[in-house]
Design an enzyme around this catalytic site. Structure first.
Site, short mmCIF file in Angstrom:
data_model
loop_
_atom_site.label_atom_id
_atom_site.label_comp_id
_atom_site.label_asym_id
_atom_site.label_seq_id
_atom_site.Cartn_x
_atom_site.Cartn_y
_atom_site.Cartn_z
N SER A 113 0.83 -1.21 0.00
CA SER A 113 0.00 0.00 0.00
C SER A 113 0.86 1.26 0.00
O SER A 113 2.01 1.23 0.42
CB SER A 113 -0.88 0.05 1.25
OG SER A 113 -1.66 -1.09 1.36
N1 SAH Z 1 0.29 -5.54 4.14
C1 SAH Z 1 1.05 -5.85 2.95
C2 SAH Z 1 0.32 -5.57 1.66
C3 SAH Z 1 -0.72 -6.57 1.46
S1 SAH Z 1 -1.32 -6.81 -0.19
C4 SAH Z 1 2.38 -5.13 2.92
O1 SAH Z 1 2.67 -4.31 3.79
O2 SAH Z 1 3.15 -5.44 2.02
C5 SAH Z 1 -2.55 -7.99 0.29
C6 SAH Z 1 -2.00 -9.35 0.65
O3 SAH Z 1 -3.08 -10.13 1.16
C7 SAH Z 1 -1.43 -10.12 -0.54
O4 SAH Z 1 -0.12 -10.50 -0.28
C8 SAH Z 1 -2.37 -11.33 -0.65
O5 SAH Z 1 -1.72 -12.51 -1.08
C9 SAH Z 1 -2.87 -11.46 0.77
N2 SAH Z 1 -4.11 -12.20 0.95
C10 SAH Z 1 -5.23 -12.24 0.17
N3 SAH Z 1 -6.15 -13.05 0.72
C11 SAH Z 1 -5.63 -13.54 1.87
C12 SAH Z 1 -6.09 -14.44 2.87
N4 SAH Z 1 -7.31 -15.01 2.83
N5 SAH Z 1 -5.27 -14.72 3.90
C13 SAH Z 1 -4.03 -14.18 4.00
N6 SAH Z 1 -3.54 -13.33 3.08
C14 SAH Z 1 -4.32 -13.01 2.02
#
Ligand code: SAH
Length: 185
Positions: free
Chosen positions: A33
């Site tokens: 983000s």
């Molecule tokens: N917080 C992260 C950005 C997250 S992007 C950072 O600082 O880099 C969103 C993430 O959520 C992705 O990596 C995706 O694979 C993950 N995601 C999606 N669905 C999910 C689920 N059910 N459980 C865990 N992670 C999930």
């Protein structure tokens, strides 16, 4: 946030842009983000040094590191094993010994360490997963982007008061990748 080296969390070719206020690619079709949103979500959680926090969606581990600077302990769950492993290695190398990473479906939370004083979800959910609400401590706060589609999401604050009652408040419009889960929320 000034203490967290954001350039360490992104691919080498994006490092020149890592201190700009914009999202960046972290591989596997996922994004980190923009710093403004990381700050806004962290602030909504009202972090304190004694808090135990769950993050859903580890990605590159940047948000987890920001949380680790503000609270006691962070548990973070990522569904893509390659991202979970890379984030765990990176966080360890940077000395974040209070972050624990697991590869799993984060919509189910991480029940072994529940309840959490704060839960931060960094992927957008159609519905607020019931397991996450269950794992929120009395007085706890959850910040989660809710909405289907990239342009209909609202950052939502879910709180549980000391009597266990749940309430919801809607905040900023946001655009997150979807929360992908086997379980219906
Ligand atoms: N917080 C992260 C950005 C997250 S992007 C950072 O600082 O880099 C969103 C993430 O959520 C992705 O990596 C995706 O694979 C993950 N995601 C999606 N669905 C999910 C689920 N059910 N459980 C865990 N992670 C999930």
């Amino acid at each position: 946030m000034a203490r967290v080296p954001r350039h360490e969390f992104v691919p080498r070719w994006d490092q020149p842009y890592s201190y700009e206020n914009r999202p960046l690619s972290i591989g596997q079709g996922q994004t980190i983000s923009q710093p403004y949103i990381v700050a806004a979500m962290t602030q909504m959680l009202r972090p304190r040094k004694d808090m135990r926090v769950l993050e859903v969606g580890t990605g590159c581990g940047y948000q987890a590191a920001v949380l680790a600077e503000c609270v006691a302990e962070v548990w973070t769950v990522e569904r893509i094993p390659e991202l979970a492993e890379a984030a765990a290695a990176r966080l360890e190398q940077l000395g974040y010994s209070n972050v624990h990473v697991k590869a799993a479906d984060g919509a189910l939370g991480w029940p072994e360490h529940a309840p959490y004083d704060g839960i931060l979800v960094t992927a957008a959910a159609g519905n607020i997963p019931a397991a996450l609400v269950d794992q929120l401590a009395p007085g706890g706060r959850m910040v989660i982007p809710v909405g289907v589609g990239r342009y209909e999401q609202v950052l939502t604050l879910v709180t549980r008061n000391e009597d266990g009652e749940i309430s919801e408040e809607r905040g900023l419009p946001v655009a997150f990748v979807p929360l992908i889960t086997g379980k219906k929320g």
